[in-house]
Design a protein around this motif. Structure first.
Motif, PDB file in Angstrom:
ATOM      1  N   SER A   1      -2.861  -0.864  -3.296  1.00  0.00           N
ATOM      2  CA  SER A   1      -3.529   0.385  -3.716  1.00  0.00           C
ATOM      3  C   SER A   1      -2.710   1.371  -4.467  1.00  0.00           C
ATOM      4  O   SER A   1      -3.498   2.000  -5.171  1.00  0.00           O
ATOM      5  CB  SER A   1      -3.779   0.997  -2.353  1.00  0.00           C
ATOM      6  N   ASP A   2      -1.447   1.055  -4.586  1.00  0.00           N
ATOM      7  CA  ASP A   2      -0.656   1.922  -5.663  1.00  0.00           C
ATOM      8  C   ASP A   2      -0.704   1.364  -6.917  1.00  0.00           C
ATOM      9  O   ASP A   2      -0.305   2.294  -7.906  1.00  0.00           O
ATOM     10  CB  ASP A   2       0.751   2.119  -5.000  1.00  0.00           C
ATOM     11  N   ARG A   3      -1.269   0.231  -7.306  1.00  0.00           N
ATOM     12  CA  ARG A   3      -1.179  -0.487  -8.560  1.00  0.00           C
ATOM     13  C   ARG A   3      -2.640  -0.747  -9.164  1.00  0.00           C
ATOM     14  O   ARG A   3      -3.006  -0.703 -10.541  1.00  0.00           O
ATOM     15  CB  ARG A   3      -0.327  -1.786  -8.597  1.00  0.00           C
TER      16      ARG A   3
END
Length: 229
Positions: free
Chosen positions: A79-81
């Motif tokens: 989710s962060d990338r």
């Protein structure tokens, strides 16, 4: 994987898995592609889609629910990338109209997809960019020419169409990115700027390179790789 060389920015990616397979098999298929996208196309929009839902027997439905939970958990790890919008199942012969749901999901991703905070869909593009794409397509059709274009030829091409305003490296990259995303030109990010006019040629060249005994023995040097026919 050679296909990662042909990924483009400003795209919505569908990563598929066969819903009839076990979680171990599904995971083994999803992780390499999610890693490639996370590393090479960071913050791209991604849909994870399970196929063949209509071929699942009823007794496998409970297992499928567990697999979907695992896929969702895996998606959360990126989710962060990556912008993973949806995890869904589709089938061609079902009564739930899942293909329509997939179309809606793709449309939704395209509508909300942004780069640098600005929507990609509907973004105005200078007419000069389109002219560059048309010229690249014309060059692609000339079979006898070298399939690789260096930065010098690229700059001369810009001057030939009467546009002399593109001077900064960032502007050169933006034009190249547009033509690479929408036409046959493949922008190679390396120490020196170069462009491949025939992606099929590059694919064949990479296959030949991988099959070279020197590669399997770990003896290939950068100086041995020449982008030319």
């Amino acid at each position: 994987e050679i296909l990662q060389c042909f990924l483009t920015t400003d795209s919505v990616y569908l990563v598929l898995f066969d819903a009839r397979h076990s979680w171990d098999t599904v995971e083994d298929g999803l992780v390499p592609w999610l890693e490639v996208l996370a590393q090479r196309m960071e913050q791209s929009s991604v849909l994870i889609v399970g196929t063949h839902q209509d071929l699942l027997p009823m007794e496998q439905q409970e297992d499928m629910d567990l697999i979907l939970k695992e896929v969702t958990r895996l998606a959360d790890q990126y989710s962060d990338r990556l912008k993973i919008d949806t995890v869904l199942l589709v089938g061609l012969q079902d009564s739930q109209k899942t293909i329509e749901l997939l179309k809606e999901a793709i449309c939704r991703c395209a509508l909300v997809y942004t780069v640098h905070g600005k929507p990609v869909l509907g973004k105005k593009v200078p007419s000069f960019y389109h002219k560059m794409r048309e010229m690249a397509e014309d060059m692609y059709r000339v079979q006898e020419r070298d399939p690789v274009m260096d930065e010098g030829e690229y700059r001369r091409l810009i001057e030939d169409i009467g546009f002399r305003g593109v001077v900064t490296e960032r502007e050169l990259e933006e034009v190249a990115g547009f033509v690479s995303s929408t036409g046959p030109l493949l922008h190679c990010h390396a120490k020196r700027m170069c462009f491949v006019l025939d992606p099929g040629w590059l694919y064949s060249a990479l296959c030949a390179l991988i099959d070279d005994p020197a590669v399997s023995e770990g003896g290939l040097r950068t100086s041995q790789v020449i982008l030319s026919v």
